[in-house]
Design a protein around this motif. Structure first.
Motif, PDB file in Angstrom:
ATOM      1  N   ARG A  16       0.829  -1.220   0.155  1.00  0.00           N
ATOM      2  CA  ARG A  16       0.036  -0.031  -0.186  1.00  0.00           C
ATOM      3  C   ARG A  16       0.857   1.202   0.061  1.00  0.00           C
ATOM      4  NH1 ARG A  16      -2.732  -0.481   5.136  1.00  0.00           N
ATOM      5  NH2 ARG A  16      -2.493   1.510   5.192  1.00  0.00           N
ATOM      6  N   LEU A  17       2.082   1.159   0.368  1.00  0.00           N
ATOM      7  CA  LEU A  17       2.839   2.348   0.546  1.00  0.00           C
ATOM      8  C   LEU A  17       2.957   3.298  -0.558  1.00  0.00           C
ATOM      9  CD1 LEU A  17       4.249   3.858   2.905  1.00  0.00           C
ATOM     10  CD2 LEU A  17       6.180   2.435   2.557  1.00  0.00           C
ATOM     11  N   PRO A  18       3.322   2.595  -1.875  1.00  0.00           N
ATOM     12  CA  PRO A  18       3.541   3.501  -2.987  1.00  0.00           C
ATOM     13  C   PRO A  18       2.135   4.157  -3.441  1.00  0.00           C
ATOM     14  CG  PRO A  18       4.455   1.428  -3.050  1.00  0.00           C
ATOM     15  CD  PRO A  18       3.868   1.290  -2.088  1.00  0.00           C
ATOM     16  N   TYR A  19       1.113   3.581  -2.964  1.00  0.00           N
ATOM     17  CA  TYR A  19      -0.197   4.126  -3.597  1.00  0.00           C
ATOM     18  C   TYR A  19      -0.362   5.156  -2.608  1.00  0.00           C
ATOM     19  CZ  TYR A  19      -1.069   0.420  -6.604  1.00  0.00           C
ATOM     20  OH  TYR A  19      -0.917  -0.646  -7.391  1.00  0.00           O
ATOM     21  N   LEU A  20      -0.159   4.875  -1.206  1.00  0.00           N
ATOM     22  CA  LEU A  20      -0.445   6.031  -0.108  1.00  0.00           C
ATOM     23  C   LEU A  20       0.576   7.291  -0.528  1.00  0.00           C
ATOM     24  CD1 LEU A  20      -1.963   6.258   2.488  1.00  0.00           C
ATOM     25  CD2 LEU A  20       0.264   5.246   3.705  1.00  0.00           C
ATOM     26  N   VAL A  35      -3.945  27.503  -4.866  1.00  0.00           N
ATOM     27  CA  VAL A  35      -3.486  28.905  -4.573  1.00  0.00           C
ATOM     28  C   VAL A  35      -2.506  29.464  -5.527  1.00  0.00           C
ATOM     29  CG1 VAL A  35      -4.322  28.927  -2.294  1.00  0.00           C
ATOM     30  CG2 VAL A  35      -2.263  28.332  -2.749  1.00  0.00           C
ATOM     31  N   LEU A  36      -1.614  28.302  -6.025  1.00  0.00           N
ATOM     32  CA  LEU A  36      -0.563  28.747  -6.890  1.00  0.00           C
ATOM     33  C   LEU A  36      -1.065  28.342  -8.618  1.00  0.00           C
ATOM     34  CD1 LEU A  36       2.335  29.510  -6.696  1.00  0.00           C
ATOM     35  CD2 LEU A  36       2.976  27.219  -6.792  1.00  0.00           C
ATOM     36  N   PRO A  37      -0.807  29.558  -9.204  1.00  0.00           N
ATOM     37  CA  PRO A  37      -1.562  29.422 -10.734  1.00  0.00           C
ATOM     38  C   PRO A  37      -0.451  28.577 -11.366  1.00  0.00           C
ATOM     39  CG  PRO A  37      -0.825  31.560 -10.311  1.00  0.00           C
ATOM     40  CD  PRO A  37      -0.735  30.877  -8.954  1.00  0.00           C
ATOM     41  N   LEU A  38       0.696  28.257 -11.021  1.00  0.00           N
ATOM     42  CA  LEU A  38       1.426  27.164 -12.011  1.00  0.00           C
ATOM     43  C   LEU A  38       1.003  25.828 -11.963  1.00  0.00           C
ATOM     44  CD1 LEU A  38       5.123  28.813 -11.106  1.00  0.00           C
ATOM     45  CD2 LEU A  38       3.663  28.996 -13.284  1.00  0.00           C
ATOM     46  N   LEU A  39       0.226  25.524 -10.868  1.00  0.00           N
ATOM     47  CA  LEU A  39      -0.102  23.983 -10.905  1.00  0.00           C
ATOM     48  C   LEU A  39      -1.699  23.797 -11.319  1.00  0.00           C
ATOM     49  CD1 LEU A  39       1.895  22.983  -7.873  1.00  0.00           C
ATOM     50  CD2 LEU A  39       2.384  22.359  -9.913  1.00  0.00           C
ATOM     51  N   PRO A  40      -2.011  22.985 -12.057  1.00  0.00           N
ATOM     52  CA  PRO A  40      -3.594  22.770 -12.116  1.00  0.00           C
ATOM     53  C   PRO A  40      -3.899  21.895 -10.961  1.00  0.00           C
ATOM     54  CG  PRO A  40      -2.394  21.701 -13.753  1.00  0.00           C
ATOM     55  CD  PRO A  40      -1.290  22.347 -13.119  1.00  0.00           C
ATOM     56  N   THR A  41      -5.122  21.795 -10.305  1.00  0.00           N
ATOM     57  CA  THR A  41      -5.443  20.815  -9.502  1.00  0.00           C
ATOM     58  C   THR A  41      -6.075  19.678  -9.901  1.00  0.00           C
ATOM     59  OG1 THR A  41      -5.980  22.886  -7.901  1.00  0.00           O
ATOM     60  CG2 THR A  41      -7.019  20.811  -7.348  1.00  0.00           C
ATOM     61  N   THR A  42      -7.239  19.792 -10.706  1.00  0.00           N
ATOM     62  CA  THR A  42      -7.585  18.717 -11.144  1.00  0.00           C
ATOM     63  C   THR A  42      -7.097  17.338 -11.719  1.00  0.00           C
ATOM     64  OG1 THR A  42      -9.526  20.145 -12.031  1.00  0.00           O
ATOM     65  CG2 THR A  42      -9.575  17.862 -12.782  1.00  0.00           C
ATOM     66  N   PRO A  43      -5.918  17.381 -12.664  1.00  0.00           N
ATOM     67  CA  PRO A  43      -5.179  16.320 -12.834  1.00  0.00           C
ATOM     68  C   PRO A  43      -4.597  15.440 -11.570  1.00  0.00           C
ATOM     69  CG  PRO A  43      -4.647  17.843 -14.291  1.00  0.00           C
ATOM     70  CD  PRO A  43      -5.605  18.652 -13.299  1.00  0.00           C
ATOM     71  N   PHE A  44      -4.133  16.136 -10.500  1.00  0.00           N
ATOM     72  CA  PHE A  44      -3.549  15.694  -9.433  1.00  0.00           C
ATOM     73  C   PHE A  44      -4.712  15.269  -8.565  1.00  0.00           C
ATOM     74  CE2 PHE A  44      -0.528  18.891 -10.820  1.00  0.00           C
ATOM     75  CZ  PHE A  44       0.769  18.108 -10.657  1.00  0.00           C
ATOM     76  N   LEU A  45      -5.846  15.730  -8.551  1.00  0.00           N
ATOM     77  CA  LEU A  45      -6.916  15.225  -7.695  1.00  0.00           C
ATOM     78  C   LEU A  45      -7.304  13.578  -8.267  1.00  0.00           C
ATOM     79  CD1 LEU A  45      -9.345  17.964  -6.823  1.00  0.00           C
ATOM     80  CD2 LEU A  45      -7.687  16.838  -5.509  1.00  0.00           C
ATOM     81  N   LEU A  46      -7.320  13.709  -9.539  1.00  0.00           N
ATOM     82  CA  LEU A  46      -7.682  12.510 -10.431  1.00  0.00           C
ATOM     83  C   LEU A  46      -6.668  11.493 -10.157  1.00  0.00           C
ATOM     84  CD1 LEU A  46      -9.003  13.761 -13.809  1.00  0.00           C
ATOM     85  CD2 LEU A  46     -10.410  13.192 -11.899  1.00  0.00           C
ATOM     86  N   VAL A  47      -5.256  11.744 -10.089  1.00  0.00           N
ATOM     87  CA  VAL A  47      -4.164  10.707  -9.586  1.00  0.00           C
ATOM     88  C   VAL A  47      -4.696  10.327  -8.066  1.00  0.00           C
ATOM     89  CG1 VAL A  47      -1.965  10.684  -9.075  1.00  0.00           C
ATOM     90  CG2 VAL A  47      -2.536  11.593 -11.242  1.00  0.00           C
ATOM     91  N   ALA A  48      -4.989  11.320  -7.329  1.00  0.00           N
ATOM     92  CA  ALA A  48      -5.122  11.002  -5.801  1.00  0.00           C
ATOM     93  C   ALA A  48      -6.599  10.031  -5.730  1.00  0.00           C
ATOM     94  CB  ALA A  48      -5.149  12.110  -5.092  1.00  0.00           C
ATOM     95  N   ALA A  49      -7.462  10.341  -6.550  1.00  0.00           N
ATOM     96  CA  ALA A  49      -8.675   9.559  -6.700  1.00  0.00           C
ATOM     97  C   ALA A  49      -8.304   8.039  -7.043  1.00  0.00           C
ATOM     98  CB  ALA A  49      -9.630  10.250  -7.638  1.00  0.00           C
ATOM     99  N   TRP A  50      -7.450   7.988  -7.954  1.00  0.00           N
ATOM    100  CA  TRP A  50      -7.082   6.559  -8.442  1.00  0.00           C
ATOM    101  C   TRP A  50      -6.154   5.866  -7.247  1.00  0.00           C
ATOM    102  CZ3 TRP A  50      -2.046   4.738  -9.418  1.00  0.00           C
ATOM    103  CH2 TRP A  50      -1.871   3.386  -9.924  1.00  0.00           C
ATOM    104  N   ALA A  51      -5.246   6.380  -6.811  1.00  0.00           N
ATOM    105  CA  ALA A  51      -4.380   6.028  -5.622  1.00  0.00           C
ATOM    106  C   ALA A  51      -4.721   5.755  -4.544  1.00  0.00           C
ATOM    107  CB  ALA A  51      -2.969   6.672  -5.738  1.00  0.00           C
ATOM    108  N   ALA A  52      -5.742   6.786  -3.777  1.00  0.00           N
ATOM    109  CA  ALA A  52      -6.027   6.425  -2.317  1.00  0.00           C
ATOM    110  C   ALA A  52      -6.869   5.249  -2.158  1.00  0.00           C
ATOM    111  CB  ALA A  52      -7.008   8.054  -2.378  1.00  0.00           C
ATOM    112  N   LYS A  54      -6.300   2.329  -3.052  1.00  0.00           N
ATOM    113  CA  LYS A  54      -5.338   1.518  -2.852  1.00  0.00           C
ATOM    114  C   LYS A  54      -4.370   1.757  -1.596  1.00  0.00           C
ATOM    115  CE  LYS A  54      -5.388   0.904  -8.166  1.00  0.00           C
ATOM    116  NZ  LYS A  54      -6.671   1.606  -8.253  1.00  0.00           N
ATOM    117  N   GLY A  55      -4.410   2.847  -1.478  1.00  0.00           N
ATOM    118  CA  GLY A  55      -3.596   3.142  -0.146  1.00  0.00           C
ATOM    119  C   GLY A  55      -3.930   3.400   1.121  1.00  0.00           C
ATOM    120  N   SER A  56      -5.083   4.011   1.196  1.00  0.00           N
ATOM    121  CA  SER A  56      -5.746   4.358   2.594  1.00  0.00           C
ATOM    122  C   SER A  56      -7.209   4.554   2.276  1.00  0.00           C
ATOM    123  CB  SER A  56      -5.276   5.678   3.007  1.00  0.00           C
ATOM    124  OG  SER A  56      -5.877   6.070   4.147  1.00  0.00           O
TER     125      SER A  56
END
Length: 138
Positions: A16-20, A35-52, A54-56
């Motif tokens: 589970r650790l790598p997914y976590l 809060v930082l315009p250099l990073l889009p939030t949505t793609p990272f949330l989709l990655v988190a939704a996939w991994a979470a 499996k990890g926690s």
């Protein structure tokens, strides 16, 4: 008996650790992207939704119930879709981020690589179906 139970628990943690790490990392970067315009939030949330999941279990439940992240993640999980406002915000932030890099005088290779990355991310987000409201979900 106790050591075999501990060994099994250790094996599960190692699996589970790598997914976590990926899920928490993606949530962290996504939160910074709010809060930082250099990073889009949505793609990272989709990655988190996939991994979470499996990890926690706890992180997965927290994400799904989160006031800001939950609606986007529920739309993705139920419909494989992204809400229209999340698409629009992602594109605006990607463009703004690239323009800030350009105005900051970053070297041409950096501008080219970020443009390619941002175009890829923007294309992915924009080509997902637009989420429809599901009244059975909070």
């Amino acid at each position: 008996m106790n050591s075999s139970r501990r060994t099994e628990r250790d094996k599960q943690l190692v699996r589970r650790l790598p997914y976590l790490c990926l899920a928490y990392g993606a949530v962290g970067v996504g939160a910074v992207g709010i809060v930082l315009p250099l990073l889009p939030t949505t793609p990272f949330l989709l990655v988190a939704a996939w991994a979470a999941p499996k990890g926690s279990r706890r992180l997965n439940v927290w994400l799904r119930r989160h006031q800001r992240f939950g609606p986007v993640l529920r739309a993705w999980r139920q419909q494989r879709a992204v809400p229209r406002n999340a698409k629009q915000l992602a594109v605006i932030l990607l463009i703004t981020s690239w323009l800030m890099l350009w105005a900051g005088g970053f070297p041409l290779p950096v501008l080219g690589l970020t443009a390619a990355l941002f175009l890829t991310v923007g294309t992915f987000v924009c080509t997902r179906p637009t989420a429809t409201r599901n009244r059975s979900q909070p």
